[in-house]
Design a protein around this motif. Structure first.
Motif, mmCIF file in Angstrom:
data_model
loop_
_atom_site.group_PDB
_atom_site.id
_atom_site.type_symbol
_atom_site.label_atom_id
_atom_site.label_comp_id
_atom_site.label_asym_id
_atom_site.label_seq_id
_atom_site.Cartn_x
_atom_site.Cartn_y
_atom_site.Cartn_z
ATOM 1 N N VAL A 72 -9.725 37.480 -11.817
ATOM 2 C CA VAL A 72 -8.659 38.252 -11.044
ATOM 3 C C VAL A 72 -8.662 37.514 -9.640
ATOM 4 C CG1 VAL A 72 -8.392 40.452 -9.904
ATOM 5 C CG2 VAL A 72 -8.804 40.219 -12.462
ATOM 6 N N GLN A 119 -5.696 36.030 -7.424
ATOM 7 C CA GLN A 119 -5.302 36.757 -6.384
ATOM 8 C C GLN A 119 -5.307 36.021 -4.967
ATOM 9 O OE1 GLN A 119 -3.922 39.517 -6.237
ATOM 10 N NE2 GLN A 119 -5.140 41.271 -7.286
ATOM 11 N N SER A 160 -8.538 48.170 -19.099
ATOM 12 C CA SER A 160 -7.575 48.244 -18.090
ATOM 13 C C SER A 160 -7.566 46.792 -17.436
ATOM 14 C CB SER A 160 -8.138 49.393 -17.219
ATOM 15 O OG SER A 160 -9.374 49.445 -16.782
ATOM 16 N N SER A 161 -8.716 46.017 -17.323
ATOM 17 C CA SER A 161 -8.533 44.895 -16.532
ATOM 18 C C SER A 161 -7.874 43.955 -17.178
ATOM 19 C CB SER A 161 -9.854 44.301 -16.088
ATOM 20 O OG SER A 161 -10.765 44.124 -17.355
ATOM 21 N N CYS A 168 -5.285 44.527 -19.218
ATOM 22 C CA CYS A 168 -3.816 44.823 -19.009
ATOM 23 C C CYS A 168 -3.352 44.330 -17.518
ATOM 24 C CB CYS A 168 -3.712 46.458 -19.147
ATOM 25 S SG CYS A 168 -3.772 46.851 -20.897
ATOM 26 N N TYR A 169 -4.223 44.569 -16.648
ATOM 27 C CA TYR A 169 -4.057 44.132 -15.263
ATOM 28 C C TYR A 169 -3.492 42.858 -15.075
ATOM 29 C CZ TYR A 169 -4.444 43.618 -10.025
ATOM 30 O OH TYR A 169 -4.421 43.167 -8.876
ATOM 31 N N TYR A 206 -0.382 41.860 -16.293
ATOM 32 C CA TYR A 206 0.829 42.703 -15.244
ATOM 33 C C TYR A 206 0.862 41.281 -14.192
ATOM 34 C CZ TYR A 206 1.814 44.371 -10.684
ATOM 35 O OH TYR A 206 2.369 44.641 -9.337
ATOM 36 N N LEU A 207 -0.298 40.746 -13.767
ATOM 37 C CA LEU A 207 -0.214 39.761 -12.675
ATOM 38 C C LEU A 207 0.352 38.440 -13.111
ATOM 39 C CD1 LEU A 207 -4.000 39.663 -11.367
ATOM 40 C CD2 LEU A 207 -2.051 40.542 -10.284
ATOM 41 N N LYS A 219 3.398 39.961 -11.159
ATOM 42 C CA LYS A 219 3.347 39.623 -9.732
ATOM 43 C C LYS A 219 3.343 38.157 -9.604
ATOM 44 C CE LYS A 219 0.689 41.381 -6.118
ATOM 45 N NZ LYS A 219 -0.632 41.643 -5.670
#
Lengths: 10, 212
Positions: free
Chosen positions: B20, B24, B69-70, B72-73, B76-77, B81
């Motif tokens: 992550v 980022q 959750s991470s 899935c996140y 999404y990224l 994003k």
């Protein structure tokens, strides 16, 4: 040793 | 809980945080296989269905929620994003060759013939090979950003730490989980080639590059 589904592991 | 498993879980946690952080800070998911990440969501969702009916511990609960959750996140990224930085044309591993055999193996090898137990077996088998699209991509491009190699090293170390944990549990608790153990050994073995380059190059301060 007995075999089993170890449920506390991730 | 023993130290081997704790180190394994912490390594797994660290790998996700590294990934992550990489996406980022570089604002890019270049070099990351979307297919591998999608397989991890499949693994976690099919394995942690027991969140709804089995209570193990607070630790266990939060780790499961975090992994679902991470993962899935991260999807999404990659798909929303930072979508323009994701290049599907180099992510060409055919995942149906993993999903099919894992489904068949789960139908043959499981502890009970129930939906949740077969899905659990499926998730264990799928996890052991879910990294292949990522390693395949690495092989194709022949190089990787250093931060990506740290992610892979932490992820590989996770299942490697589980192996001494299983040996320890065999001696102290006299139990063996053959499905988890055999898959875990396969999973760790898949990283050996990567680990060789990681230790001989990246940790010596060189770039991760495969010989042409």
């Amino acid at each position: 040793a007995p075999t089993a589904h170890v449920k506390d592991e991730l | 809980m023993n130290l081997f498993r704790l180190f394994g879980d912490m390594s797994h946690l660290a790998s996700i945080l590294i990934l992550v952080h990489k996406i980022q800070t570089t604002r890019s998911c270049r070099g990351i296989s979307f297919k591998t990440q999608a397989l991890y969501v499949t693994v976690f969702v099919s394995r942690y269905l027991d969140l709804f009916y089995d209570w193990v511990s607070l630790y266990n609960f939060f780790m499961k929620v975090f992994f679902i959750s991470s993962s899935c996140y991260i999807l999404y990224l990659m798909k929303m994003k930072f979508r323009p930085t994701n290049d599907p044309s180099i992510d060409t591993f055919r995942i149906e060759y993993l999903l099919g055999p894992c489904a068949i193996l789960a139908l043959i090898f499981h502890y009970k013939f129930t939906v949740t137990e077969v899905l659990w077996s499926f998730s264990i088998f799928l996890e052991s090979v879910a990294i292949l699209p990522q390693l395949f991509m690495l092989q194709r491009t022949g190089e990787a950003e250093t931060i990506t190699t740290h992610y892979l090293a932490a992820l590989g170390a996770y299942r490697a730490f589980y192996i001494p944990n299983w040996i320890y549990r065999y001696w102290t608790e006299d139990i063996v989980d053959p499905i988890a153990v055999t898959s875990g050994i396969v999973q760790t073995a898949l990283y050996l080639d990567f680990f060789y380059v990681y230790f001989t190059k990246v940790l010596q301060g060189q770039k991760f590059e495969l010989p042409a």
